[in-house]
Design an enzyme around this catalytic site. Structure first.
Site, PDB file in Angstrom:
ATOM      1  CD  GLU A  47      -2.218   1.403   2.793  1.00 38.25           C
ATOM      2  OE1 GLU A  47      -1.398   0.784   3.851  1.00 38.25           O
ATOM      3  OE2 GLU A  47      -3.149   2.000   2.938  1.00 38.25           O
ATOM      4  CG  ASN A 107      -4.618   4.304   0.432  1.00 33.26           C
ATOM      5  OD1 ASN A 107      -4.030   3.711  -0.288  1.00 33.26           O
ATOM      6  ND2 ASN A 107      -4.554   3.818   1.867  1.00 33.26           N
ATOM      7  CE  LYS A 123      -7.108   1.565   3.979  1.00 33.88           C
ATOM      8  NZ  LYS A 123      -5.841   1.982   4.609  1.00 33.88           N
ATOM      9  CD  GLU A 142      -5.152   4.687   6.054  1.00 30.12           C
ATOM     10  OE1 GLU A 142      -4.736   3.858   6.767  1.00 30.12           O
ATOM     11  OE2 GLU A 142      -5.556   4.433   4.794  1.00 30.12           O
ATOM     12  CB  CYS A 168      -4.069  -1.338   4.620  1.00 32.44           C
ATOM     13  SG  CYS A 168      -3.047  -1.285   5.971  1.00 32.44           S
ATOM     14  CG  ASN A 193       2.203   1.461   4.617  1.00 30.15           C
ATOM     15  OD1 ASN A 193       3.181   2.176   4.644  1.00 30.15           O
ATOM     16  ND2 ASN A 193       1.700   0.926   3.447  1.00 30.15           N
TER      17      ASN A 193
END
Ligand code: ING
Length: 310
Positions: A47, A107, A123, A142, A168, A193
């Protein structure tokens, strides 16, 4: 004819905040070379593989983070990676921060085959918070820098199989895998991550890696598919990120696992037809699922106690 795919999980070590894309790409090209030497058909990168995990920093004006985002894929710095993969006939998953022409930030991951972007995923499950949290040693912003993905959970044909992508935190939610396996996914790839310390609540440290593998192994088994999880690992600007990159077969067993916190390629020869047994027997959805009882999974977001519960 068996459908063998030689899969590479290309774990990356830390990317420093001031490390250039060119440097990150050069490291990825080196991992691709190793994958080519081992005869890989597919390589999965982490990611946000082009930059440091920048959601650990707070910026009042989110546009101050725009230098971490790609406005085109591939941009100039990415050309060496696309060219090396095409020359090696290797398809690859790449996680990166995407800024769209109309200003939306996601993301994102892409699936690239023959230097063509054949699939894109954004994401869906964004963890963390959107405002500065003074209680945390590092931020996890995020929800500040990205919008939730708007593409759903698509799947694509690649290397004789049906493949899907996640990113993730998505790997912790069973819905992620179930939607893709209901579309026939046989291999689900994702980068992550994951900070070594839970900054939102006290948690014994050993649980970070336990939960990392638990969710991917259980989901591989429950959806009878391969799962490839690839870390950005190591100490990034003082924040330790877990490694544990792995390739998991439909039985739920880990068949290859990284042993370092650095750039490390692990590989496994995956027979996609191994996914067939589960899909035709224990997890034969058409035969065994009872959707008349599952409604609130998709219609209700949070917990609502049943009226008859006193
Ligand atoms: N990182 C972490 C992850 O889901 C996290 C955030 C860690 C959430 C542990 C909950 C528990 O692996 C990203 N980038 O989603």
């Amino acid at each position: 004819m068996t459908r063998m795919v030689h899969v590479g999980a290309a774990q990356m070590g830390p990317i420093a905040p001031d490390e250039s894309r060119e440097s990150a790409v050069a490291r990825m090209v080196e991992l691709l070379k190793q994958a080519k030497d081992r005869g890989c058909d597919l390589v999965v990168f982490p990611e946000l593989a082009l930059t440091t995990f920048f959601p650990r920093y707070y910026e009042e004006d989110i546009a101050a983070m725009d230098h971490h985002f790609e406005t085109e894929m591939p941009g100039p710095a990415l050309k060496p990676l696309f060219e090396a993969a095409k020359a090696a006939n290797i398809a690859f998953y790449l996680g990166y921060a995407e800024k769209t022409p109309d200003g939306h930030r996601f993301n994102t991951s892409v699936l690239v085959d023959g230097d063509e972007v054949i699939g894109k995923y954004r994401k869906v499950h964004l963890p963390g918070h959107s405002e500065f949290d003074p209680k945390r040693p590092w931020q996890h912003l995020e929800k500040r820098y990205f919008e939730p993905g708007d593409l759903g959970f698509p799947v694509w044909r690649c290397k004789n199989g049906i493949m899907g992508m996640a990113i993730c935190n998505d790997r912790r939610w069973p819905e992620t895998y179930r939607v893709m396996s209901l579309k026939g996914a046989e291999l689900i790839m994702l980068g992550y991550n994951t900070p070594d310390v839970n900054t939102s609540a006290p948690e014994p440290n050993h649980l970070r890696m336990f939960h990392n593998h638990l969710v991917m192994q259980a989901s591989a088994y429950q959806n009878s598919s391969f799962v490839v999880g690839v870390a950005k690992a190591g100490m990034e600007d003082g924040c330790m990120l877990i490694g544990g990159s792995c390739i998991i077969q439909p039985s739920g067993e880990i068949v290859a696992q990284a042993s370092t916190l650095e750039d490390e390629l692990i590989t496994a020869m995956c027979d996609l037809d191994l996914a067939r047994m589960g899909k035709e027997t224990v997890f034969n959805y058409a035969k065994h699922r009872r959707i008349e009882h599952y409604g609130i999974i998709a219609s209700q977001t949070g917990v609502e106690l049943p009226a008859d519960l006193d």
